[in-house]
Motif scaffolding. Structure first.
Motif, short mmCIF file in Angstrom:
data_model
loop_
_atom_site.label_atom_id
_atom_site.label_comp_id
_atom_site.label_asym_id
_atom_site.label_seq_id
_atom_site.Cartn_x
_atom_site.Cartn_y
_atom_site.Cartn_z
N GLU A 295 0.74 -1.18 0.05
CA GLU A 295 0.04 -0.14 -0.27
C GLU A 295 1.00 1.20 -0.01
OE1 GLU A 295 -2.52 -0.66 3.20
OE2 GLU A 295 -4.05 -1.92 2.27
N ASN A 296 2.18 1.14 0.42
CA ASN A 296 3.06 2.31 0.47
C ASN A 296 4.15 2.39 -0.63
OD1 ASN A 296 2.69 4.04 2.99
ND2 ASN A 296 2.34 1.93 3.63
N GLY A 297 3.70 1.48 -1.80
CA GLY A 297 4.62 1.30 -2.91
C GLY A 297 6.03 0.53 -2.80
N ILE A 298 5.90 -0.15 -1.89
CA ILE A 298 7.12 -0.99 -1.75
C ILE A 298 7.12 -2.47 -2.36
CG2 ILE A 298 8.73 -2.18 0.03
CD1 ILE A 298 7.90 0.24 1.88
N ALA A 299 7.93 -2.55 -3.44
CA ALA A 299 7.87 -3.98 -3.84
C ALA A 299 8.18 -4.92 -2.98
CB ALA A 299 9.05 -3.96 -5.06
N GLY B 292 -1.48 -5.83 -5.01
CA GLY B 292 -0.16 -5.54 -5.97
C GLY B 292 -0.74 -4.92 -7.37
N ARG B 293 -1.71 -5.46 -8.01
CA ARG B 293 -2.41 -4.98 -9.11
C ARG B 293 -2.89 -3.61 -8.92
NH1 ARG B 293 -5.02 -10.00 -9.17
NH2 ARG B 293 -6.75 -9.31 -8.49
N GLU B 294 -3.63 -3.45 -7.89
CA GLU B 294 -4.40 -1.91 -7.89
C GLU B 294 -3.27 -1.04 -7.34
OE1 GLU B 294 -7.17 -2.51 -4.74
OE2 GLU B 294 -8.77 -3.59 -5.97
#
Length: 334
Positions: A84-88, A109-111
């Motif tokens: 949710e915070n953009g971390i892979a 991950g998709r969203e």
């Protein structure tokens, strides 16, 4: 090439391996290790010269990519706020402790448009990599993965712990949705199955017979693949394999047919393998975890389209594994 700030969640055996590899990769700047056991996290962090945390959420804002090598039942709880915070995230197999939780991770991950990889490291095994290059379309697959009791992962059975490696590989090469699953499993030491055999039938007609055991006397990891194009025999453990392709052996088949027509001809002294054109697979000896993590970081950095195993593929393996577990329950031994 700009480095990605990386961290590992989980300071156990797998976490230690991932930490070591992150410290070696050119694209990685190892920032931290996190574990609920602060002393374990601190010890591993000190070894590799990075920071340690006991709460994974403390990594938010400090890292770009994280490997989660924590217990399976904590995967969703740990992964969700990171994604949710953009971390892979690269999540050790299996993706989650249930299909529903796996679906939630894949959805997030998709969203969020975030790279989510799953640690099916056997897909990075040099034998599997060599097999992929041949583009074989299998009709029948036989896989055996057995070993002595590992004294770890006792919270899950042999299907989610061991067989799921072969499930992922078989799904990737069968190239078709699963039509049916028939399985039997036996629990010997704990409450979860320690031995399992299953037959998977795919909609395109391909079939797979898969056996897994963690009660064997020796380690064996083999797969055999039959197709109209070739026969492959692969040994993951020894990192070796052979391929017998149809085309180069057409003359052998014709020679046998002609000899069968000759009165009195005897095949007694004919050695079948000596007649065949057998090729040893060319295998590059690369460390699977390093191949896996390197591809993950490249995907997270936009340097490649996708990681080795995506969240959707990890979810497919999880869904198939649970179909196997359901079949085991239907045939539970009394």
């Amino acid at each position: 090439m700009a480095k990605l700030r990386t961290a590992v969640i989980g300071a156990g055996k797998m976490g230690s391996l991932h930490t070591r590899i992150y410290s070696e990769l050119e694209l990685s700047e190892l920032v931290a290790v996190a574990d609920s056991d602060a002393s374990k996290a601190g010890e591993l962090a000190e070894k590799y010269g990075c920071r340690s945390f006991s709460d994974p959420e403390e990594l938010i804002g400090k890292v770009d990519a994280v490997t989660i090598a924590a217990p399976t039942d904590s995967h969703l709880k740990i992964a969700a706020p990171l994604i949710e915070n953009g971390i892979a995230v690269l999540i050790e197999k299996p993706l989650a402790s249930s299909v529903e939780q796996g679906e939630e991770i894949a959805r997030l991950g998709r969203e969020k448009g975030v790279t989510v990889a799953v640690g099916h490291s056997e897909r990075c095994n040099p034998v599997v990599q060599a097999m992929d290059r041949l583009e074989i379309k299998p009709r029948f697959i036989e896989a055996n993965r057995v070993s002595p009791y590992p004294f770890r992962s006792t919270d899950i059975g042999v299907v989610l712990d061991v067989m799921i490696h072969d499930i992922d590989i078989i799904l990737s090469i069968a190239g078709s949705p699963v039509k049916s699953v028939d399985a039997v499993g036996v629990d010997v030491i704990g409450q979860n199955e320690d031995i399992c055999n299953t037959r998977i039938v795919f909609e395109n007609g391909c079939m797979a017979n898969v056996t897994a055991s963690r009660l064997a006397l020796k380690t064996e990891r083999k797969i055999r693949i039959f197709s109209s194009q070739a026969y492959l025999s692969l040994d993951y453990f020894r990192k070796e394999g052979i391929v017998i392709q149809t085309a180069p052996n057409v003359d052998v088949v014709e020679w046998i047919r002609e000899r069968q027509k000759e009165p009195g001809f005897s095949f007694e002294n004919v050695n079948w393998p000596d007649l065949l054109n057998i090729e040893n697979l060319k295998i590059e000896d690369k460390e699977p975890l390093k191949v896996e993590q390197s591809a993950f970081l490249e995907a997270a950095a936009g340097k490649r389209e996708r990681p080795i195993v995506t969240a959707e593929e990890g979810l497919a393996a999880l869904q198939c594994a649970y179909k196997i577990l359901e079949s085991i329950k239907e045939k539970a031994w009394q």
